[in-house]
Design an enzyme around this catalytic site. Structure first.
Site, PDB file in Angstrom:
ATOM      1  CB  CYS A 107      27.952  35.025  39.182  1.00  0.00           C
ATOM      2  SG  CYS A 107      28.094  36.679  39.884  1.00  0.00           S
ATOM      3  CB  CYS A 118      31.191  50.216  44.405  1.00  0.00           C
ATOM      4  SG  CYS A 118      31.212  49.497  46.065  1.00  0.00           S
ATOM      5  CB  CYS A 121      29.779  48.196  40.849  1.00  0.00           C
ATOM      6  SG  CYS A 121      28.552  46.868  40.849  1.00  0.00           S
ATOM      7  N   GLY A 165      24.073  43.543  44.484  1.00  0.00           N
ATOM      8  CA  GLY A 165      23.849  43.727  45.912  1.00  0.00           C
ATOM      9  C   GLY A 165      25.039  43.356  46.779  1.00  0.00           C
ATOM     10  CD  GLU A 166      28.358  43.640  51.007  1.00  0.00           C
ATOM     11  OE1 GLU A 166      28.481  42.580  51.636  1.00  0.00           O
ATOM     12  OE2 GLU A 166      29.232  44.075  50.228  1.00  0.00           O
ATOM     13  CB  SER A 197      32.183  38.620  46.794  1.00  0.00           C
ATOM     14  OG  SER A 197      32.953  39.775  46.541  1.00  0.00           O
ATOM     15  CB  SER A 220      35.127  43.906  46.644  1.00  0.00           C
ATOM     16  OG  SER A 220      34.410  42.823  46.124  1.00  0.00           O
ATOM     17  CG  LEU A 221      41.916  45.829  48.943  1.00  0.00           C
ATOM     18  CD1 LEU A 221      41.477  46.226  50.348  1.00  0.00           C
ATOM     19  CD2 LEU A 221      43.274  45.118  48.997  1.00  0.00           C
ATOM     20  CG  HIS A 222      37.927  46.609  43.963  1.00  0.00           C
ATOM     21  ND1 HIS A 222      38.373  45.469  43.299  1.00  0.00           N
ATOM     22  CD2 HIS A 222      36.634  46.357  44.312  1.00  0.00           C
ATOM     23  CE1 HIS A 222      37.380  44.576  43.255  1.00  0.00           C
ATOM     24  NE2 HIS A 222      36.330  45.092  43.862  1.00  0.00           N
ATOM     25  CG  ASN A 297      34.603  43.604  32.876  1.00  0.00           C
ATOM     26  OD1 ASN A 297      35.253  43.146  31.948  1.00  0.00           O
ATOM     27  ND2 ASN A 297      34.507  43.005  34.045  1.00  0.00           N
ATOM     28  CB  CYS A 340      33.634  41.404  37.432  1.00  0.00           C
ATOM     29  SG  CYS A 340      33.906  42.054  39.064  1.00  0.00           S
TER      30      CYS A 340
END
Length: 347
Positions: A107, A118, A121, A165-166, A197, A220-222, A297, A340
């Site tokens: 990862c 977000c 996160c 990061g994105e 992702s 990443s919908l969530h 988490n 995550c």
């Protein structure tokens, strides 16, 4: 390190050829140096032992060769390994090795910090310092692969861009890193084993389609409606669910590549039957292969908790009864903040 000099890994083959021609060196030097940079993973010009001392000295006077270094390593009880890497300009960034019997997954991070904020996160609470360069992303894979070989006697089988990061806000470097990772004169990993992702940058998702990329995409919908998604993911205000559905369909039409939805369950927020119904509706509008339901988490800054086991199983059962290909992803590396959403350079 003299940062005024150019980074040798940022030169193309043609530029390397031109350099060696200009200093009167034979053409085969290009291949030798290129191998040291991308296949033998030299971190110093002195490591390039099949070059003369004079040539190594000349390279060191002309170029820099910055590389990530391992700063600290943490080992989870479940086998997960989190590494904190230090960049040449003293920034820290984290990567994780997630081992299972079937696969060894790296990862990796794409930015130092993140600008998207977000709420769930830990990285989102850090300032974005800068983008990682493609050679720094590449180094993460090399160093995590080394860990995998040392600890498990196995090479990496998969790479996920799900770290700090994105990725799609560092588009050029991420694409170039994947090109080097999958190149025959690089790590030669299949792009089909790489997943990028995104929190949902619709314009960049469309560009992935136009660029005919060969790797997999995860969204990443969530949350399955705009009001809730706006609350936890501010990017949704400019990239709403309808726009993302259109972008994902465009991506699939252009590439035919696998699409996954990521959905973290939060107790009393997005875990009701109504939420599950809305998720089913979105799933039916996109040719998605899979919905990953992820255990939350906890992080210090966010008020939510994860649902109890019964709540998680009820949510899963509803999706399965509606023919959604859903998988429950249990968290790995929680005890070392490697799961995550937990990466924050706490080390």
């Amino acid at each position: 390190m003299n940062t005024e000099l150019p980074n040798i890994r940022h030169l193309s083959i043609n530029e390397l050829e031109e350099y060696f021609q200009n200093i009167g060196e034979k053409k085969f030097r290009v291949k030798q140096v290129h191998e040291w940079l991308w296949q033998k993973h030299a971190h110093h010009f002195d490591d390039m032992t099949n070059l003369s001392k004079d040539l190594r000295a000349k390279l060191a006077q002309t170029f820099t060769l910055p590389a990530l270094k391992v700063d600290t390593v943490q080992y989870s009880e479940d086998g997960t390994i989190k590494s904190r890497f230090r960049t040449h300009d003293n920034h820290l960034v984290e990567g994780v090795l997630i081992p299972t019997d079937e696969r060894k997954t790296a990862c990796v991070s794409s930015q130092i910090g993140c600008s998207l904020s977000c709420k769930f996160c830990a990285t989102g609470y850090m300032d974005r310092k800068r983008n990682l360069t493609y050679d720094e992303i590449y180094d993460q894979v090399v160093l995590i692969n080394k860990e995998s070989e040392e600890k498990f006697n196995k090479k990496l089988s998969n790479i996920v861009f799900m770290g700090m990061g994105e990725p799609l806000l560092n588009y050029g470097n991420v694409m170039k890193a994947i090109e080097r990772i999958s190149a025959e004169d690089g790590l030669f990993m299949s792009p089909r084993r790489i997943t990028v992702s995104t929190a949902g940058v619709a314009k960049a998702i469309r560009k992935l389609g136009d660029d005919q990329v060969r790797f997999k995409l995860a969204l990443s919908l969530h949350a399955a409606n705009d009001a809730k998604r706006n609350e936890i993911m501010p990017i949704n205000e400019t990239n709403n669910i309808k726009v993302l559905i259109e972008a994902l369909n465009y991506f699939y039409k252009q590439t035919g590549n696998e699409i996954t939805f990521e959905y973290i369950l939060f107790k009393d927020f997005n875990d009701s039957q109504k939420d599950a119904e809305e998720l089913v509706k979105i799933y039916r509008q996109v040719p998605a292969d899979l919905v990953n339901i992820i255990e939350y988490n906890p992080i210090d800054a966010f008020k939510f908790t994860k649902p109890d086991e019964e709540g998680i199983m009820n949510f899963m059962k509803f999706l399965e009864s509606n023919r959604v290909n859903a998988r429950l992803r249990r968290s790995r590396g929680k005890d070392i903040d490697a799961a995550c959403g937990q990466l924050a350079n706490k080390g």
